[in-house]
Motif scaffolding. Structure first.
Motif, PDB file in Angstrom:
ATOM      1  N   ALA A 117       7.463  26.370 -63.119  1.00 21.11           N
ATOM      2  CA  ALA A 117       9.083  26.625 -62.608  1.00 21.11           C
ATOM      3  C   ALA A 117       9.770  25.371 -63.116  1.00 21.11           C
ATOM      4  CB  ALA A 117       8.975  26.657 -61.012  1.00 21.11           C
ATOM      5  N   ARG A 118       9.436  24.282 -63.135  1.00 16.46           N
ATOM      6  CA  ARG A 118      10.166  23.052 -63.580  1.00 16.46           C
ATOM      7  C   ARG A 118      10.382  23.337 -65.178  1.00 16.46           C
ATOM      8  NH1 ARG A 118       7.135  20.088 -60.045  1.00 16.46           N
ATOM      9  NH2 ARG A 118       5.555  19.672 -61.527  1.00 16.46           N
ATOM     10  N   ALA A 119       9.326  23.786 -65.812  1.00 13.18           N
ATOM     11  CA  ALA A 119       9.847  23.944 -67.220  1.00 13.18           C
ATOM     12  C   ALA A 119      10.847  24.937 -67.516  1.00 13.18           C
ATOM     13  CB  ALA A 119       8.579  24.341 -67.904  1.00 13.18           C
ATOM     14  N   ASN A 120      10.648  26.153 -66.538  1.00 13.30           N
ATOM     15  CA  ASN A 120      11.518  27.322 -66.681  1.00 13.30           C
ATOM     16  C   ASN A 120      12.912  26.903 -66.413  1.00 13.30           C
ATOM     17  OD1 ASN A 120       9.963  29.195 -67.760  1.00 13.30           O
ATOM     18  ND2 ASN A 120       9.440  30.140 -65.660  1.00 13.30           N
ATOM     19  N   GLN A 121      12.898  25.731 -65.418  1.00 19.36           N
ATOM     20  CA  GLN A 121      14.514  25.553 -65.057  1.00 19.36           C
ATOM     21  C   GLN A 121      15.062  24.604 -66.191  1.00 19.36           C
ATOM     22  OE1 GLN A 121      14.599  23.393 -61.194  1.00 19.36           O
ATOM     23  NE2 GLN A 121      16.619  22.973 -61.599  1.00 19.36           N
ATOM     24  N   GLY A 122      14.248  23.954 -66.974  1.00 20.51           N
ATOM     25  CA  GLY A 122      14.618  23.092 -68.019  1.00 20.51           C
ATOM     26  C   GLY A 122      15.156  24.247 -69.210  1.00 20.51           C
ATOM     27  N   GLU A 123      14.425  25.108 -69.297  1.00 18.29           N
ATOM     28  CA  GLU A 123      14.797  26.021 -70.390  1.00 18.29           C
ATOM     29  C   GLU A 123      15.983  26.771 -70.116  1.00 18.29           C
ATOM     30  OE1 GLU A 123      11.568  28.728 -70.921  1.00 18.29           O
ATOM     31  OE2 GLU A 123      10.137  27.015 -71.416  1.00 18.29           O
ATOM     32  N   MET A 124      16.120  27.191 -68.804  1.00 20.97           N
ATOM     33  CA  MET A 124      17.177  27.912 -68.321  1.00 20.97           C
ATOM     34  C   MET A 124      18.696  26.866 -68.547  1.00 20.97           C
ATOM     35  SD  MET A 124      15.990  30.399 -65.322  1.00 20.97           S
ATOM     36  CE  MET A 124      15.019  29.066 -64.406  1.00 20.97           C
ATOM     37  N   ALA A 125      18.438  25.816 -68.192  1.00 19.30           N
ATOM     38  CA  ALA A 125      19.587  24.696 -68.188  1.00 19.30           C
ATOM     39  C   ALA A 125      20.069  24.727 -69.609  1.00 19.30           C
ATOM     40  CB  ALA A 125      19.273  23.244 -67.718  1.00 19.30           C
ATOM     41  N   ALA A 157      20.547  20.088 -62.551  1.00 21.73           N
ATOM     42  CA  ALA A 157      21.941  20.578 -62.472  1.00 21.73           C
ATOM     43  C   ALA A 157      21.901  21.874 -62.611  1.00 21.73           C
ATOM     44  CB  ALA A 157      22.842  19.938 -63.699  1.00 21.73           C
ATOM     45  N   TYR A 158      20.839  22.686 -63.095  1.00 24.02           N
ATOM     46  CA  TYR A 158      20.877  23.921 -63.341  1.00 24.02           C
ATOM     47  C   TYR A 158      20.821  24.585 -61.687  1.00 24.02           C
ATOM     48  CZ  TYR A 158      19.424  28.905 -63.918  1.00 24.02           C
ATOM     49  OH  TYR A 158      19.286  30.029 -63.934  1.00 24.02           O
ATOM     50  N   GLY A 159      20.006  23.945 -60.800  1.00 27.88           N
ATOM     51  CA  GLY A 159      19.869  24.534 -59.336  1.00 27.88           C
ATOM     52  C   GLY A 159      21.258  24.353 -58.790  1.00 27.88           C
ATOM     53  N   LEU A 160      22.007  23.268 -59.149  1.00 29.58           N
ATOM     54  CA  LEU A 160      23.529  23.272 -58.432  1.00 29.58           C
ATOM     55  C   LEU A 160      24.511  24.187 -58.919  1.00 29.58           C
ATOM     56  CD1 LEU A 160      24.356  19.484 -59.050  1.00 29.58           C
ATOM     57  CD2 LEU A 160      23.788  20.360 -56.838  1.00 29.58           C
ATOM     58  N   LEU A 161      24.167  24.696 -60.166  1.00 31.87           N
ATOM     59  CA  LEU A 161      24.983  25.960 -60.687  1.00 31.87           C
ATOM     60  C   LEU A 161      24.604  27.227 -59.908  1.00 31.87           C
ATOM     61  CD1 LEU A 161      24.998  25.014 -64.512  1.00 31.87           C
ATOM     62  CD2 LEU A 161      26.979  24.542 -62.821  1.00 31.87           C
ATOM     63  N   VAL A 162      23.226  27.403 -59.948  1.00 28.95           N
ATOM     64  CA  VAL A 162      22.893  28.543 -59.265  1.00 28.95           C
ATOM     65  C   VAL A 162      23.302  28.555 -57.658  1.00 28.95           C
ATOM     66  CG1 VAL A 162      20.588  29.924 -58.458  1.00 28.95           C
ATOM     67  CG2 VAL A 162      20.929  28.990 -60.681  1.00 28.95           C
ATOM     68  N   ARG A 163      23.180  27.389 -57.071  1.00 25.17           N
ATOM     69  CA  ARG A 163      23.712  27.356 -55.586  1.00 25.17           C
ATOM     70  C   ARG A 163      25.033  27.904 -55.636  1.00 25.17           C
ATOM     71  NH1 ARG A 163      21.260  27.171 -50.425  1.00 25.17           N
ATOM     72  NH2 ARG A 163      22.531  25.856 -49.059  1.00 25.17           N
ATOM     73  N   ARG A 197      16.690  36.111 -67.424  1.00 25.59           N
ATOM     74  CA  ARG A 197      15.352  35.730 -66.754  1.00 25.59           C
ATOM     75  C   ARG A 197      14.831  36.793 -65.892  1.00 25.59           C
ATOM     76  NH1 ARG A 197      15.589  31.818 -61.887  1.00 25.59           N
ATOM     77  NH2 ARG A 197      16.726  33.502 -60.959  1.00 25.59           N
ATOM     78  N   ARG A 198      15.991  37.776 -65.282  1.00 21.62           N
ATOM     79  CA  ARG A 198      15.462  38.960 -64.625  1.00 21.62           C
ATOM     80  C   ARG A 198      14.640  40.062 -65.723  1.00 21.62           C
ATOM     81  NH1 ARG A 198      20.569  38.478 -62.033  1.00 21.62           N
ATOM     82  NH2 ARG A 198      20.230  37.239 -60.274  1.00 21.62           N
TER      83      ARG A 198
END
Length: 129
Positions: free
Chosen positions: A5-13, A24-30, A97-98
């Protein structure tokens, strides 16, 4: 699971913007999910201090992904919101991602997918406590 999940978050960012920090990706999603938020609310959600949140928001503003606006309920406070560019980029990455998940789970039995979703939901609920 968490390491992936951490690796995916980096890729998505990086898909949102090459200079975006993974955290920062989590902030954008929120912001996409809940709309405008105070920086203090975002900091509490992510679990960081004011200084860290301020630095992350400044970086997101410089990338053109978020903007600050005065809080109409409190003239001393600011609300942070996605810009149209931020909304477009985050939406595009989340949709991709979906689509990847749908493709990866296409050969699974529908009951197994439903059970996985139920168990992940239960795990998330338990971790939120």
């Amino acid at each position: 699971l968490l390491r992936r999940a951490r690796a995916n978050q980096g890729e998505m960012a990086r898909e949102v913007h090459p200079d975006l920090e993974p955290a920062a990706y989590g902030l954008l999603v929120r912001l996409e999910e809940l709309g405008r938020q105070r920086a203090t609310e975002l900091a509490a959600y992510i679990g960081v201090g004011k200084a860290t949140m301020s630095r992350q928001l400044r970086a997101l503003e410089q990338l053109g992904l978020v903007a600050r606006e005065p809080d109409p309920a409190d003239g001393r406070a600011w609300l942070v919101a996605l810009t149209e560019e931020g909304r477009t980029r985050v939406g595009r990455v989340r949709e991709a991602r979906r689509a990847r998940y749908v493709s990866q789970l296409a050969h699974w039995d529908r009951g197994a997918v439903a059970e996985l979703a139920r168990l992940l939901h239960e795990l998330n609920q338990g971790m939120a406590k």
